[in-house]
Design a protein around this motif. Structure first.
Motif, PDB file in Angstrom:
ATOM      1  N   ARG A 570       0.827  -1.202   0.000  1.00 46.77           N
ATOM      2  CA  ARG A 570       0.000   0.000   0.000  1.00 46.77           C
ATOM      3  C   ARG A 570       0.856   1.245   0.000  1.00 46.77           C
ATOM      4  O   ARG A 570       2.072   1.190   0.188  1.00 46.77           O
ATOM      5  CB  ARG A 570      -0.894   0.005   1.243  1.00 46.77           C
ATOM      6  CG  ARG A 570      -0.110   0.070   2.555  1.00 46.77           C
ATOM      7  CD  ARG A 570      -1.016   0.172   3.768  1.00 46.77           C
ATOM      8  NE  ARG A 570      -0.284   0.187   5.031  1.00 46.77           N
ATOM      9  CZ  ARG A 570       0.239   1.281   5.586  1.00 46.77           C
ATOM     10  NH1 ARG A 570       0.104   2.457   4.988  1.00 46.77           N
ATOM     11  NH2 ARG A 570       0.887   1.211   6.742  1.00 46.77           N
ATOM     12  N   PHE A 571       0.192   2.407  -0.201  1.00 49.57           N
ATOM     13  CA  PHE A 571       0.870   3.691  -0.094  1.00 49.57           C
ATOM     14  C   PHE A 571       0.779   4.201   1.344  1.00 49.57           C
ATOM     15  O   PHE A 571       0.126   3.587   2.197  1.00 49.57           O
ATOM     16  CB  PHE A 571       0.236   4.718  -1.042  1.00 49.57           C
ATOM     17  CG  PHE A 571       0.465   4.412  -2.505  1.00 49.57           C
ATOM     18  CD1 PHE A 571       1.741   4.194  -2.991  1.00 49.57           C
ATOM     19  CD2 PHE A 571      -0.607   4.360  -3.393  1.00 49.57           C
ATOM     20  CE1 PHE A 571       1.956   3.921  -4.340  1.00 49.57           C
ATOM     21  CE2 PHE A 571      -0.407   4.093  -4.737  1.00 49.57           C
ATOM     22  CZ  PHE A 571       0.883   3.869  -5.211  1.00 49.57           C
ATOM     23  N   PHE A 572       1.421   5.336   1.602  1.00 50.42           N
ATOM     24  CA  PHE A 572       1.303   5.969   2.914  1.00 50.42           C
ATOM     25  C   PHE A 572      -0.155   6.344   3.163  1.00 50.42           C
ATOM     26  O   PHE A 572      -0.846   6.859   2.285  1.00 50.42           O
ATOM     27  CB  PHE A 572       2.176   7.225   2.995  1.00 50.42           C
ATOM     28  CG  PHE A 572       3.661   6.954   2.883  1.00 50.42           C
ATOM     29  CD1 PHE A 572       4.281   6.035   3.714  1.00 50.42           C
ATOM     30  CD2 PHE A 572       4.438   7.637   1.953  1.00 50.42           C
ATOM     31  CE1 PHE A 572       5.638   5.790   3.615  1.00 50.42           C
ATOM     32  CE2 PHE A 572       5.792   7.408   1.855  1.00 50.42           C
ATOM     33  CZ  PHE A 572       6.397   6.475   2.683  1.00 50.42           C
ATOM     34  N   ASP A 573      -0.611   6.130   4.399  1.00 51.90           N
ATOM     35  CA  ASP A 573      -2.022   6.342   4.722  1.00 51.90           C
ATOM     36  C   ASP A 573      -2.126   6.855   6.151  1.00 51.90           C
ATOM     37  O   ASP A 573      -1.631   6.222   7.100  1.00 51.90           O
ATOM     38  CB  ASP A 573      -2.789   5.026   4.575  1.00 51.90           C
ATOM     39  CG  ASP A 573      -4.298   5.219   4.629  1.00 51.90           C
ATOM     40  OD1 ASP A 573      -4.750   6.200   5.241  1.00 51.90           O
ATOM     41  OD2 ASP A 573      -5.021   4.393   4.048  1.00 51.90           O
ATOM     42  N   LYS A 574      -2.797   8.013   6.323  1.00 46.80           N
ATOM     43  CA  LYS A 574      -2.942   8.600   7.656  1.00 46.80           C
ATOM     44  C   LYS A 574      -3.701   7.688   8.609  1.00 46.80           C
ATOM     45  O   LYS A 574      -3.509   7.730   9.819  1.00 46.80           O
ATOM     46  CB  LYS A 574      -3.679   9.946   7.559  1.00 46.80           C
ATOM     47  CG  LYS A 574      -2.818  11.096   7.078  1.00 46.80           C
ATOM     48  CD  LYS A 574      -3.600  12.397   7.128  1.00 46.80           C
ATOM     49  CE  LYS A 574      -2.734  13.567   6.684  1.00 46.80           C
ATOM     50  NZ  LYS A 574      -3.477  14.855   6.746  1.00 46.80           N
ATOM     51  N   ASN A 575      -4.581   6.869   8.043  1.00 40.79           N
ATOM     52  CA  ASN A 575      -5.415   6.029   8.898  1.00 40.79           C
ATOM     53  C   ASN A 575      -4.601   5.018   9.693  1.00 40.79           C
ATOM     54  O   ASN A 575      -5.071   4.498  10.717  1.00 40.79           O
ATOM     55  CB  ASN A 575      -6.463   5.297   8.057  1.00 40.79           C
ATOM     56  CG  ASN A 575      -7.455   6.268   7.426  1.00 40.79           C
ATOM     57  OD1 ASN A 575      -7.812   7.271   8.032  1.00 40.79           O
ATOM     58  ND2 ASN A 575      -7.888   5.986   6.201  1.00 40.79           N
ATOM     59  N   TYR A 576      -3.387   4.712   9.223  1.00 39.19           N
ATOM     60  CA  TYR A 576      -2.567   3.743   9.951  1.00 39.19           C
ATOM     61  C   TYR A 576      -1.839   4.391  11.120  1.00 39.19           C
ATOM     62  O   TYR A 576      -1.512   3.725  12.094  1.00 39.19           O
ATOM     63  CB  TYR A 576      -1.561   3.080   9.012  1.00 39.19           C
ATOM     64  CG  TYR A 576      -2.201   2.045   8.124  1.00 39.19           C
ATOM     65  CD1 TYR A 576      -2.171   0.698   8.458  1.00 39.19           C
ATOM     66  CD2 TYR A 576      -2.863   2.422   6.956  1.00 39.19           C
ATOM     67  CE1 TYR A 576      -2.775  -0.251   7.634  1.00 39.19           C
ATOM     68  CE2 TYR A 576      -3.470   1.487   6.131  1.00 39.19           C
ATOM     69  CZ  TYR A 576      -3.419   0.150   6.472  1.00 39.19           C
ATOM     70  OH  TYR A 576      -4.018  -0.787   5.670  1.00 39.19           O
ATOM     71  N   GLY A 577      -1.535   5.676  10.999  1.00 36.70           N
ATOM     72  CA  GLY A 577      -0.961   6.417  12.111  1.00 36.70           C
ATOM     73  C   GLY A 577       0.479   6.091  12.448  1.00 36.70           C
ATOM     74  O   GLY A 577       1.027   6.672  13.391  1.00 36.70           O
ATOM     75  N   THR A 578       1.114   5.177  11.722  1.00 30.95           N
ATOM     76  CA  THR A 578       2.489   4.778  12.057  1.00 30.95           C
ATOM     77  C   THR A 578       3.442   4.943  10.879  1.00 30.95           C
ATOM     78  O   THR A 578       4.582   4.480  10.947  1.00 30.95           O
ATOM     79  CB  THR A 578       2.512   3.308  12.492  1.00 30.95           C
ATOM     80  OG1 THR A 578       1.963   2.495  11.433  1.00 30.95           O
ATOM     81  CG2 THR A 578       1.707   3.093  13.763  1.00 30.95           C
TER      82      THR A 578
END
Length: 835
Positions: A570-578
């Motif tokens: 996946r790409f960078f995603d704010k929902n993961y928070g890490t």
């Protein structure tokens, strides 16, 4: 007697108007080409010649050679290298200094102006003895943060040059706004210099106290390092001394052992890490070889380009000289009686030869006058193509004037020597008895050979031009792996904490579809490299040593905005928070956690053939553990000339330097105005730096485009001069065969048959010229194409050669056919009466 020679020369020039015009035009074109190239070459090869003790000045470049990896080259060096080498090589080095360039903003009268500042050690003026207009070295540059500016900057900001004691405000230096007092004013530097120093600041190391990778480092390459050698020391001697230090006494010895362990046995530091010194006068043309993907203080020159166009200009001049020789020897029969009568009246062969040489030189000087006028006309367009400001200062530059006169004389002698020797050898008895001259077979063969030579030269130039253009078009049309149309790149270095507000304001514009931050945009690769360690064994079960990877910092949504495909994960995603890298607090124990995206080349380098297998693996970079969350294809972040590098993509908002703005709008100027309005609201005292990404992509191939454009112009000139010569030669041949043509018509030949006969006569040397030119052009162009990792297929050269061959034959047919048809249409009665 000399006056008599000139009078007769002038009469012959006027009498043979057509042939004289052809010769003058051809020689003028050749001389104009030489003048244009001479102006360009003189400036390019004269860079930094004005600097005092220039032959004692060198700059140090760095090369890192990692096995199974492309060499990393840069004209910069590590911050601690200068002092170490200066203090070690005391017998070779008199002094040294470091130079750092920094983009900043000058704030003056409520406005902001983007400028480059140059921070240097206090020994700068001992290395570069630049001339002061106001102040001097002792009083103007003796303590940290002293500021010396050029007279151009003094005039720009204060309207006068004596501005000692005035203050200039910068935003920012070391992350903080600062106001400095002007302590000295320099005379403006010449254009022909690699230095770009309008604001020179005495370097204060405390400015970089918390940023050790600038000055206090052995490995991070961020400064330009210069040395002034002692009298009598050569570059080679200093290089040997540096190599000895590197291999025996430098900190890199232990660093090599720590990095490679047992694999370092038997290796020297210089096997993997080199510091190469280059003479300052050589930097402009040769630093390109050491620069890798990095730029220099000013745009670099290209020695190969200079060599190419010197050869091209000389070839055009040779073609013009061949025209003169061909037409002069072909017209020999018209002057045979003149030669005979001169000899009967007592003239020696030397005097006759001198007469013809004086005519040739006179013709060349007439052509030189036309060439100078033509140069003045085309010089603005020429400057626009090459990006220079060259001027033809003929009477204020005696060196140029004398050089042109010598060139014209040499060309006159070179072009006229063979005709003079050929014509002066006629025997009076034979000529007067036969009432004509007889052309020898060797002369005819020589003339044919010269025609072959000039057309072969022209054909090589045309093939080269087409290949260069084709490669340039190919380079700009290769799929780089992302969408760069409808993208704007905004420099955000000066925005401070306003990033979120700026982004939201930009997204509120109806034309803007996306905004993503990054450490750099495509084409702006600053060659950030670091060692990444794979914690787990790779797909082959191997435990790898740390690997050097190129890295960039990208915002959430960057890859999506550019339309980059995802091969795995996946790409960078704010929902993961890490995903983002965070600054660890002081005293923090343990490693920080973040995510990383790799390109296919990095995955392969880490020993994985299946991109899915690397997802979830851990890489260690400094004090962070990075989890691999995605794999993207190998995108061309820089020009395809540099190929693909193994790269890692991180997310650290503290490293963001540009905003990538995607838009959809037919009113681009309106969009630019809206962005400028938002910028003035958010950052009122900073100038806006906004560029179209498509223009930045095209700029990567400016050298190739310039080469192609100049080759096109000079190739067209070469073809034109060759065709003029062929026209003159065919006109004379048709004139000599006028009676033959009349007899053929009487015997029943029609116009087309006569035209075909003469066309075939001139087609043979042009066809032979193609056979000679093709292998030479193919070899040269194959060698040139080897510089490009991605290039047009070699088999394309064959159809290009065939196309140029047909083009050259067509031009020859049109040139000769026009003359032949004109005479063939005449009434044979006039032809038979022709004398």
């Amino acid at each position: 007697m000399f006056k008599n020679y000139l009078i007769i020369a002038w009469r012959n020039i006027v009498k043979n108007g057509v042939f004289s015009a052809i010769n003058i035009f051809g020689l003028a074109v050749g001389l104009m080409s030489c003048i244009l190239i001479m102006l360009f070459v003189r400036e390019e090869t004269g860079y930094d010649d004005w600097i005092k003790d220039k032959d004692r000045l060198v700059r140090m470049h760095t090369a890192v050679n990692i096995p199974n990896q492309p060499a990393f080259l840069t004209v910069r060096s590590a911050g601690r290298m200068m002092e170490a080498i200066r203090d070690y090589a005391t017998n070779e080095v008199e002094t040294g200094m470091r130079l750092i360039q920094w983009g900043t903003t000058v704030q003056h009268n409520g406005e902001g102006f983007a400028e480059q500042i140059t921070m240097v050690d206090n020994s700068f003026f001992n290395v570069f003895a630049l001339p002061f207009l106001h102040g001097d070295i002792e009083s103007s540059f003796n303590k940290p943060m002293d500021l010396v500016i050029t007279e151009e900057m003094a005039t720009k900001y204060f309207g006068r040059t004596n501005v000692l004691g005035e203050t200039i405000s910068f935003c920012c230096l070391g992350g903080n706004p600062i106001t400095l007092k002007v302590t000295g004013v320099l005379k403006d530097l010449p254009d022909a210099t690699h230095l770009d120093a309008n604001f020179i600041i005495y370097l204060n190391p405390a400015m970089f106290g918390e940023n050790d990778n600038v000055l206090n480092t052995w490995s991070s390459l961020n400064v330009y390092t210069y040395f002034k050698m002692r009298e009598g020391i050569s570059v080679e001697q200093l290089q040997d001394r540096i190599n000895y230090w590197l291999n025996n006494e430098s900190p890199m010895v232990n660093m090599l052992k720590e990095r490679l362990g047992d694999a370092a046995n038997g290796l020297q530091v210089t096997d993997t890490f080199q510091l190469n010194v280059m003479s300052v006068p050589d930097l402009h043309l040769n630093a390109k070889n050491d620069a890798g993907n990095m730029g220099d203080l000013t745009p670099m020159g290209d020695q190969n380009m200079i060599n190419t166009f010197v050869v091209v200009a000389l070839l055009i001049l040779v073609i013009a000289c061949i025209n003169f020789m061909n037409l002069s020897t072909a017209k020999a029969s018209k002057r045979a009686k003149e030669v005979a009568m001169r000899k009967v009246l007592g003239a020696s062969r030397t005097q006759v030869a001198f007469q013809f040489l004086s005519e040739a030189v006179a013709l060349v000087f007439i052509a030189l006058l036309f060439a100078l006028a033509a140069t003045e006309i085309v010089l603005p367009f020429y400057n626009e193509i090459i990006g220079k400001n060259l001027q033809l200062m003929l009477f204020s530059d005696p060196y140029l004037l004398v050089s042109l006169c010598l060139v014209a004389t040499a060309v006159g002698i070179g072009a006229g020597l063979y005709p003079a020797l050929y014509l002066s050898k006629y025997l009076p008895g034979h000529i007067l008895k036969a009432s004509k001259s007889s052309e020898s077979q060797s002369s005819a063969k020589l003339r044919t050979g010269l025609v072959v030579g000039q057309f072969a030269t022209s054909i090589i130039l045309v093939i080269s031009t087409i290949v260069v253009y084709s490669q340039t078009l190919y380079s700009t049309s290769v799929d780089v792996g992302y969408q760069y149309d409808n993208k704007l790149v905004l420099n955000i270095r000066a925005t401070g904490d306003n990033l979120d507000s700026l982004k939201q304001e930009l997204l509120n514009l109806p034309q803007v579809t996306d905004v993503a931050f990054s450490s750099e945009s495509p084409t702006q690769d600053n060659e950030n490299n670091n060692y990444f360690s794979l914690v787990e064994p790779n797909q082959q079960g191997e435990k790898l040593e740390p690997l050097l990877l190129n890295y960039h910092h990208m915002d959430y949504g960057f890859f999506e905005s550019y339309g980059v495909n995802l091969l795995a994960g996946r790409f960078f995603d704010k929902n993961y928070g890490t995903d983002a890298i965070t600054q660890l607090p002081e005293g923090h124990e343990g490693m920080g956690k973040a995510s990383v995206i790799l390109n296919r080349a990095a995955v392969t380098k880490l020993g994985f053939t299946d991109v899915e297998q690397i997802i979830g693996k851990t890489l260690v970079l400094n004090d962070h553990e990075l989890t691999v969350i995605g794999v993207i294809p190998d995108i061309h972040f820089r020009s395809i000339k540099f190929g693909i590098r193994a790269s890692a993509f991180l997310l650290d908002e503290n490293r963001f330097r540009v905003a990538n703005i995607a838009f959809q709008s037919n009113d681009v100027s309106g969009l630019m105005d809206d962005i400028h309005r938002i910028w003035k609201q958010q950052v009122p005292l900073q100038p806006m730096n906004l560029q179209f990404l498509s223009e930045m992509m095209a700029a990567q191939y400016r050298d190739e485009t310039t080469t192609a454009q100049l080759l096109l112009v000079f190739s067209a000139l070469a073809i034109l001069v060759s065709c003029l010569g062929l026209y003159g030669l065919s006109a004379f041949t048709v004139e000599r065969r006028t009676k033959e043509i009349g007899l053929r018509k009487v015997m029943g030949a029609n116009v087309s048959q006569i035209v075909k006969l003469l066309i075939w006569q001139f087609s043979k040397p042009v066809a032979l010229a193609n056979l000679i030119a093709w292998p030479i052009a193919m070899y040269a162009m194959n060698s040139w194409l080897e510089e490009f990792p991605y290039r047009i297929e070699q088999w394309y050269l064959l159809p290009i050669c065939l196309l140029v061959g047909l083009l050259s034959l067509s031009i020859a047919w049109l040139t000769v056919g026009g003359n032949a048809a004109r005479v063939a249409r005449k009434n044979p009665v006039h032809a038979l009466r022709y004398e």
